[in-house]
Motif scaffolding. Sequence first.
Motif, short mmCIF file in Angstrom:
data_model
loop_
_atom_site.label_atom_id
_atom_site.label_comp_id
_atom_site.label_asym_id
_atom_site.label_seq_id
_atom_site.Cartn_x
_atom_site.Cartn_y
_atom_site.Cartn_z
N ARG A 60 0.89 -1.33 0.08
CA ARG A 60 0.09 0.01 0.03
C ARG A 60 0.78 1.16 0.20
NH1 ARG A 60 -2.71 -3.54 -0.92
NH2 ARG A 60 -4.78 -4.34 -0.02
N ARG A 61 0.48 2.21 -0.70
CA ARG A 61 1.21 3.62 -0.72
C ARG A 61 1.39 4.24 0.67
NH1 ARG A 61 1.87 4.79 -6.22
NH2 ARG A 61 0.34 4.39 -7.51
N GLY A 62 2.51 4.47 1.22
CA GLY A 62 2.72 5.11 2.23
C GLY A 62 2.60 4.00 3.66
N GLU A 63 2.83 2.83 3.40
CA GLU A 63 2.84 1.87 4.44
C GLU A 63 3.96 0.85 4.22
OE1 GLU A 63 -1.18 -0.09 5.77
OE2 GLU A 63 -0.01 -1.75 4.48
N LEU A 64 4.59 0.78 5.27
CA LEU A 64 5.67 -0.48 5.23
C LEU A 64 5.17 -1.75 4.63
CD1 LEU A 64 7.14 0.32 8.81
CD2 LEU A 64 8.01 0.88 6.48
N LEU A 65 5.90 -2.62 4.00
CA LEU A 65 5.55 -3.78 3.55
C LEU A 65 5.02 -4.67 4.56
CD1 LEU A 65 5.32 -5.45 0.90
CD2 LEU A 65 7.87 -5.96 1.02
N ASP A 66 6.04 -4.86 5.67
CA ASP A 66 5.78 -5.34 6.82
C ASP A 66 4.31 -5.32 7.49
OD1 ASP A 66 8.12 -6.43 6.85
OD2 ASP A 66 8.99 -5.12 8.62
N GLU A 67 3.56 -4.26 7.27
CA GLU A 67 2.23 -3.97 7.63
C GLU A 67 1.35 -4.95 6.87
OE1 GLU A 67 1.35 0.24 8.20
OE2 GLU A 67 3.24 0.58 8.96
N ILE A 69 2.08 -7.46 5.15
CA ILE A 69 2.27 -8.86 5.53
C ILE A 69 1.58 -9.22 6.48
CG2 ILE A 69 3.94 -10.70 5.82
CD1 ILE A 69 5.65 -9.18 3.63
N GLU A 70 1.47 -8.41 7.68
CA GLU A 70 0.96 -8.83 8.74
C GLU A 70 -0.58 -8.76 8.67
OE1 GLU A 70 -0.15 -9.79 12.51
OE2 GLU A 70 1.79 -10.12 11.62
N ARG A 71 -1.19 -7.89 7.99
CA ARG A 71 -2.57 -7.82 7.52
C ARG A 71 -2.74 -9.32 6.78
NH1 ARG A 71 -2.34 -3.25 5.76
NH2 ARG A 71 -1.93 -3.75 3.53
N LEU A 72 -2.02 -9.68 5.99
CA LEU A 72 -2.35 -11.04 5.39
C LEU A 72 -2.24 -12.15 6.38
CD1 LEU A 72 -2.60 -13.10 2.74
CD2 LEU A 72 -0.04 -12.60 2.34
N ARG A 73 -1.24 -11.99 7.31
CA ARG A 73 -1.22 -13.17 8.14
C ARG A 73 -2.45 -13.33 9.23
NH1 ARG A 73 -1.41 -14.22 12.82
NH2 ARG A 73 -1.45 -12.23 13.31
N LEU A 87 -10.11 -19.88 0.83
CA LEU A 87 -9.08 -18.93 1.22
C LEU A 87 -8.70 -18.01 0.25
CD1 LEU A 87 -7.13 -18.61 3.48
CD2 LEU A 87 -5.47 -20.19 2.36
N CYS A 88 -8.63 -18.06 -0.81
CA CYS A 88 -8.15 -17.03 -1.78
C CYS A 88 -9.24 -16.13 -1.77
CB CYS A 88 -8.13 -17.65 -3.27
SG CYS A 88 -6.75 -18.46 -3.31
N ASP A 89 -10.72 -16.43 -1.85
CA ASP A 89 -11.68 -15.53 -1.74
C ASP A 89 -11.65 -14.62 -0.59
OD1 ASP A 89 -12.55 -16.29 -4.20
OD2 ASP A 89 -14.15 -17.72 -3.43
N HIS A 90 -11.54 -15.21 0.65
CA HIS A 90 -11.28 -14.58 1.84
C HIS A 90 -10.17 -13.51 1.91
CE1 HIS A 90 -11.33 -13.85 6.27
NE2 HIS A 90 -9.98 -14.27 6.13
N VAL A 91 -9.01 -13.97 1.57
CA VAL A 91 -7.88 -13.15 1.46
C VAL A 91 -8.16 -12.10 0.60
CG1 VAL A 91 -5.40 -12.84 0.59
CG2 VAL A 91 -6.36 -14.79 2.42
N LEU A 92 -8.70 -12.13 -0.56
CA LEU A 92 -9.01 -11.03 -1.58
C LEU A 92 -10.08 -10.01 -0.85
CD1 LEU A 92 -9.08 -12.80 -4.85
CD2 LEU A 92 -7.33 -11.12 -4.24
N ALA A 93 -11.28 -10.64 -0.10
CA ALA A 93 -12.01 -9.70 0.39
C ALA A 93 -11.49 -9.00 1.43
CB ALA A 93 -13.31 -10.58 0.89
N ALA A 94 -10.79 -9.63 2.42
CA ALA A 94 -10.09 -9.16 3.60
C ALA A 94 -9.03 -8.04 3.39
CB ALA A 94 -9.57 -10.24 4.28
N LEU A 95 -8.21 -8.23 2.32
CA LEU A 95 -7.18 -7.10 2.00
C LEU A 95 -7.51 -6.06 1.03
CD1 LEU A 95 -5.70 -9.45 3.59
CD2 LEU A 95 -3.76 -8.78 2.36
N GLY A 96 -8.66 -6.22 0.15
CA GLY A 96 -9.04 -5.17 -0.74
C GLY A 96 -9.57 -3.93 -0.03
N PRO A 97 -9.96 -3.04 -0.73
CA PRO A 97 -9.85 -2.84 -2.15
C PRO A 97 -8.40 -2.78 -2.64
CG PRO A 97 -10.92 -0.89 -1.59
CD PRO A 97 -10.70 -2.02 -0.39
N PHE A 98 -7.95 -3.08 -3.93
CA PHE A 98 -6.55 -3.02 -4.57
C PHE A 98 -6.66 -1.67 -5.19
CE2 PHE A 98 -7.77 -7.34 -3.38
CZ PHE A 98 -6.73 -7.33 -2.33
N GLU A 99 -5.67 -1.04 -5.15
CA GLU A 99 -5.28 0.39 -5.97
C GLU A 99 -4.76 0.08 -7.38
OE1 GLU A 99 -3.40 2.85 -3.35
OE2 GLU A 99 -4.57 2.71 -1.75
N ASP A 100 -3.80 0.51 -7.78
CA ASP A 100 -3.26 0.61 -9.00
C ASP A 100 -2.09 -0.84 -9.43
OD1 ASP A 100 -4.56 2.88 -9.35
OD2 ASP A 100 -2.93 3.96 -8.76
#
Length: 111
Positions: A60-67, A69-73, A87-100
């Motif tokens: 995400r723009r302006g965010e550390l990559l570790d953040e 990855i922790e959101r994914l975990r 699991l794929c559907d859940h991960v996409l719903a939980a981490l979206g929406p996706f930008e560019d």
Amino acid sequence: MGQRRPPAAGAPRPRRHGVAARRRRRDAARHRSRHGTRGPRGRRAGGSTLLLYTDGLVERRGELLDEGIERLRAAVAAQPGLGPDALCDHVLAALGPFEDDDVAVLALRLD
């Protein structure tokens, strides 16, 4: 010379999930604390799910990559009994929406 590993070329490392994966991470952490290395590499334990994904899933723009990855975990840990498709559907719903960025997720069940 020590063991060399090829660069990941910017792709995020796969995540394993399930009881066997948690046990493996715990054992690797213990080995690392005692010996300063990751520990022996072995076969993947059955009953785990290997999650492969592109960086667009966690960056995400302006965010550390570790953040990201922790959101994914946390998203994966919140639904421990899901099969690969769910699991794929859940991960996409939980981490979206996706930008560019493009996003791809693949879950492989290791039985």
